[in-house]
Design a protein around this motif. Structure first.
Motif, short mmCIF file in Angstrom:
data_model
loop_
_atom_site.label_atom_id
_atom_site.label_comp_id
_atom_site.label_asym_id
_atom_site.label_seq_id
_atom_site.Cartn_x
_atom_site.Cartn_y
_atom_site.Cartn_z
N GLN A 53 -8.51 -0.66 -1.15
CA GLN A 53 -8.41 0.79 -0.99
C GLN A 53 -8.54 1.08 0.51
O GLN A 53 -8.64 0.16 1.32
CB GLN A 53 -9.51 1.49 -1.79
CG GLN A 53 -9.50 1.17 -3.27
CD GLN A 53 -8.31 1.77 -4.00
OE1 GLN A 53 -7.65 2.68 -3.51
NE2 GLN A 53 -8.03 1.25 -5.19
N GLN A 103 4.26 1.33 -8.42
CA GLN A 103 3.90 0.05 -7.81
C GLN A 103 3.77 0.22 -6.31
O GLN A 103 4.63 0.82 -5.65
CB GLN A 103 4.97 -1.00 -8.13
CG GLN A 103 4.64 -2.37 -7.59
CD GLN A 103 5.67 -3.42 -7.97
OE1 GLN A 103 6.61 -3.12 -8.69
NE2 GLN A 103 5.49 -4.63 -7.49
N ARG A 104 2.69 -0.33 -5.75
CA ARG A 104 2.55 -0.28 -4.29
C ARG A 104 3.70 -1.06 -3.66
O ARG A 104 3.92 -2.23 -3.98
CB ARG A 104 1.23 -0.93 -3.85
CG ARG A 104 -0.03 -0.21 -4.24
CD ARG A 104 -1.19 -0.81 -3.47
NE ARG A 104 -2.49 -0.36 -3.93
CZ ARG A 104 -3.63 -0.61 -3.30
NH1 ARG A 104 -3.63 -1.33 -2.17
NH2 ARG A 104 -4.79 -0.18 -3.76
N ASN A 110 -4.57 13.84 -3.43
CA ASN A 110 -4.36 12.42 -3.12
C ASN A 110 -5.42 11.96 -2.13
O ASN A 110 -5.70 12.63 -1.14
CB ASN A 110 -2.97 12.18 -2.55
CG ASN A 110 -2.87 10.85 -1.81
OD1 ASN A 110 -2.77 10.82 -0.59
ND2 ASN A 110 -2.91 9.75 -2.55
N CYS A 116 -7.75 8.23 -10.12
CA CYS A 116 -6.72 7.51 -10.86
C CYS A 116 -5.79 6.81 -9.87
O CYS A 116 -5.49 7.36 -8.81
CB CYS A 116 -5.89 8.46 -11.72
SG CYS A 116 -6.87 9.43 -12.88
N PRO A 117 -5.32 5.61 -10.20
CA PRO A 117 -4.33 4.97 -9.32
C PRO A 117 -3.02 5.75 -9.33
O PRO A 117 -2.63 6.33 -10.35
CB PRO A 117 -4.15 3.58 -9.94
CG PRO A 117 -4.58 3.74 -11.37
CD PRO A 117 -5.64 4.78 -11.37
N ILE A 118 -2.37 5.80 -8.18
CA ILE A 118 -1.05 6.44 -8.12
C ILE A 118 -0.13 5.70 -9.09
O ILE A 118 -0.04 4.47 -9.04
CB ILE A 118 -0.50 6.40 -6.68
CG1 ILE A 118 -1.36 7.29 -5.77
CG2 ILE A 118 0.96 6.84 -6.63
CD1 ILE A 118 -1.02 7.18 -4.31
N THR A 156 -5.30 0.31 4.98
CA THR A 156 -5.73 -0.70 4.02
C THR A 156 -5.62 -2.08 4.64
O THR A 156 -4.90 -2.29 5.63
CB THR A 156 -4.86 -0.66 2.74
OG1 THR A 156 -3.51 -0.99 3.07
CG2 THR A 156 -4.91 0.69 2.07
N ASN A 196 0.82 -1.21 0.00
CA ASN A 196 0.00 0.00 0.00
C ASN A 196 0.85 1.26 0.00
O ASN A 196 2.07 1.22 0.23
CB ASN A 196 -0.95 0.03 1.20
CG ASN A 196 -0.26 0.36 2.50
OD1 ASN A 196 0.93 0.09 2.68
ND2 ASN A 196 -0.98 0.94 3.44
N GLN A 203 -4.98 5.39 -1.94
CA GLN A 203 -4.17 4.75 -2.98
C GLN A 203 -4.39 5.40 -4.35
O GLN A 203 -3.87 4.92 -5.36
CB GLN A 203 -4.50 3.27 -3.07
CG GLN A 203 -4.54 2.55 -1.73
CD GLN A 203 -3.24 2.67 -0.95
OE1 GLN A 203 -2.22 2.16 -1.38
NE2 GLN A 203 -3.29 3.36 0.18
N GLU A 204 -5.14 6.49 -4.40
CA GLU A 204 -5.51 7.13 -5.66
C GLU A 204 -5.28 8.64 -5.59
O GLU A 204 -4.99 9.20 -4.55
CB GLU A 204 -6.97 6.83 -5.96
CG GLU A 204 -7.28 5.33 -6.07
CD GLU A 204 -8.77 5.05 -6.14
OE1 GLU A 204 -9.19 4.42 -7.12
OE2 GLU A 204 -9.49 5.46 -5.21
N TYR A 205 -5.44 9.28 -6.76
CA TYR A 205 -5.38 10.74 -6.82
C TYR A 205 -6.34 11.22 -7.89
O TYR A 205 -6.84 10.44 -8.71
CB TYR A 205 -3.95 11.23 -7.11
CG TYR A 205 -3.55 11.15 -8.57
CD1 TYR A 205 -3.66 12.27 -9.40
CD2 TYR A 205 -3.10 9.96 -9.14
CE1 TYR A 205 -3.31 12.20 -10.74
CE2 TYR A 205 -2.74 9.88 -10.47
CZ TYR A 205 -2.86 11.00 -11.27
OH TYR A 205 -2.51 10.93 -12.60
#
Length: 584
Positions: A323, A282-283, A259, A277-279, A308, A12, A262-264
């Motif tokens: 998420q 890679q997590r 932000n 949108c996903p960051i 998470t 995460n 896990q998204e922005y």
């Protein structure tokens, strides 16, 4: 000790800091997100808001950073947190890091600001000091403590914009504001005790004291008759499109990059909600704080920071990461299954959350997972984690709010989802671990607190019935360290006490003599055969409650944070970022 690593299923982001700059590499505006990777090394993610492309840059050290400062579009200055409190400097043109700097006594740098002398200043934990950084010489200095209150551990935040001075917010035991004179190094207080900073404007400082705004002249520091808070030039925050904990930065276009977990998204202020949108990175693998097992033998866990959860299917070696589970920041401590649903207890909002794995994910509209009634503001950290009690409901142990010694218990009724709470069952002591068997709930207490140094106390072991009543308790000697409690299924309850394990017998309601194991025990849990596993930092012993026999099992793969046992008796351990299967 025979173990098998199942990899690093917990992944995460926990974005703490944000900023923007014009990239000297291509002349385009970029946004920097500062990510905290619990149990690992943090990173920066550079996002091009126009294209959505990202660039991942690992930090030279430490888990992450709150403090992000753009230095003239030439350098990014990063103040880290978690362990080392580094001042990192990234040259943007070459994407290279300068040698890390740090004060050896500080673990956190909260934020950075530019003073009227052109140098950079930062606030810290746990020393409540002011740091000064010279970007030209790449030198870091400790300018001393900013509070005379020895219990104040935080200088959070620091503010430039005051000619000849740095404004420092000190807390959390006795919050106050300090002005530090750049030329003389002397300090003076500003405003009433407990006042918070609203902002620094052109010629004035605005504080909030209770429900009243108070303004001061930033040259003479005399109180102004007129409230000038409406003249603060801080840019307004973007509209709350999706709720939740957000960090954001304005863009040159007038839009915002925001932000959320896990998204922005990029918000231009229009009527329609912007796309999440996903960051674009890679997590990273992060530390596992808690694990539990469902009826099918899958392992569920919580990230050490970032709100998470994850599911790992041992049969297929596949994992899923969620998420954020609730709108407030922090992390999940408590996890317990009841009626096929996963019940969670979270820091820092004191939230109870319930998730149905069989239904579609819908956190944005609070449909699944569902955030239930909170124990906040009096309680915020579920330090005792969660268990299913003898009544079939979910019980959690808590630590009080920042700046307060205390704790409590909560119960979520799994049929109605109503919450009950008991504050300070042992006055001014946090609930540090909770267990349950077929008859009672058990917990231990301690002097730990949020934002305060641990207090030496006489901790308690408490037997609690499901009506909210103490049926038996034992007060240990002052200064005793209790770290964990576990129930074996009805005949014994194990208490980790220093370098020993002590058993409580419910039937005669008595404590047996402590059984020493030779090293400080930080965690105990029940094995399928009714014995107790006692974990130190890097070792484990198996203890037979009926005889007191101690078996030295061996070294663990690392520090064990949590243990879960499936219905089939398979044992899993959370060891740092690794999920481990244990054969004993």
């Amino acid at each position: 000790m025979e173990t098998e690593s199942l990899g690093q299923p917990c992944r995460n982001f926990q974005i703490l800091g944000i900023g923007s700059f014009i990239d000297p590499v291509d002349g385009r505006e970029k946004v920097v997100l500062s990510n905290f990777a619990a149990g690992a090394t943090g990173n920066l993610i550079l996002i091009d808001p126009a294209s959505g492309e990202g660039e991942d840059i690992p930090l030279p050290g430490d888990s992450g950073a709150w403090a992000v400062l753009n230095w003239r579009d030439e350098k990014l200055l990063i103040g880290t947190c978690g362990t080392y409190g580094y001042l990192h400097c990234l040259d943007l043109a070459s994407r290279t890091w300068a040698e890390p700097l740090r004060d050896p006594d500080e673990a956190y740098i909260w934020n950075l600001c530019i003073g009227s002398d052109g140098l950079v200043y930062g606030g810290t934990y746990p020393g409540c000091v002011l740091l000064r950084y010279d970007p030209h010489r790449h030198e870091l200095q400790n300018m001393g403590r900013m509070s005379d209150e020895s219990d104040n551990l935080y200088s959070r935040m620091v503010y430039g914009g005051v000619p000849g001075h740095i404004l420092v917010s000190c807390g959390t035991a006795n919050p106050h504001q300090t002005l530090w004179n750049i030329e003389s190094g002397q300090t003076q207080s500003l405003g009433p005790t407990g006042a918070a900073v609203r902002g620094v404007g052109d010629g004035f400082i605005s504080l909030q004291s209770g429900d009243q705004a108070v303004c001061y002249d930033s040259a003479t520091f005399e109180r102004l008759e007129q409230d000038r808070s409406d003249q603060l030039t801080n840019p307004p925050a973007p509209p709350s499109r999706y709720g939740g904990m957000r960090v954001h930065t304005p863009l040159a276009s007038g839009s915002w990059l925001v932000n959320r977990g896990q998204e922005y998204y990029v918000d231009d202020g229009g009527h329609e909600a912007p796309e999440l949108c996903p960051i674009p990175a890679q997590r990273p693998a992060t530390q596992i704080l808690t694990i539990t097992a469902d009826e099918a033998g899958n392992i569920w866990g919580a990230a050490g920071f970032g709100q998470t959860i994850f599911r790992h299917e041992p049969d297929t070696r596949t994992s899923w990461n969620s998420q954020v589970v609730t709108d407030n920041s922090g992390e999940v401590y408590g996890m317990a299954f009841a009626h096929g649903r996963l019940y969670l207890a979270t820091y820092s909002g004191g939230d109870h959350v319930v998730y149905d794995p069989a239904s579609e994910w819908g956190q944005l509209d609070n449909s699944n997972p569902v955030t239930l009634e909170s124990v906040s503001p009096r309680l915020i950290r579920p330090s005792g984690k969660s268990v299913v009690g003898p009544d079939g409901h979910v019980w959690s142990g808590w630590m009080a709010a920042y700046g307060v010694y205390g704790g409590g218990l909560s119960k979520i009724d799994v049929d109605t989802h109503e919450m009950s709470c008991w504050y300070d069952p042992v006055p001014e002591q946090a609930v540090m671990s909770v267990a349950a068997d077929a008859t009672s709930v058990y917990f231990i207490t301690g002097g730990q607190a949020n934002g305060l140094a641990p207090k030496t106390v006489a901790p308690h072991f408490v037997v609690w019935d499901c009506t909210g009543r103490i049926t038996w308790q034992h007060e240990f000697d002052m200064g005793t360290s209790l770290t964990s409690v576990a129930a074996t299924g009805g005949d014994y309850v194990a208490i980790a006490i220093g370098d020993a394990v002590q058993f409580y017998r419910p039937a005669p309601q008595r404590l047996d003599r402590p059984i020493p194991v030779g090293a400080p025990i930080r965690y105990v849990d029940s094995l399928p055969d009714g014995c107790i596993a006692a974990f130190s930092e890097d070792h484990v012993w198996r203890i037979v409650p009926t005889t007191g026999q101690v078996e030295d099992v061996g070294d663990t793969p690392g520090r064990v944070n949590s243990m879960a046992v499936t219905a089939a008796g398979v044992i899993y351990l959370a060891v740092g970022t690794e999920l481990v299967r244990w054969a004993i």
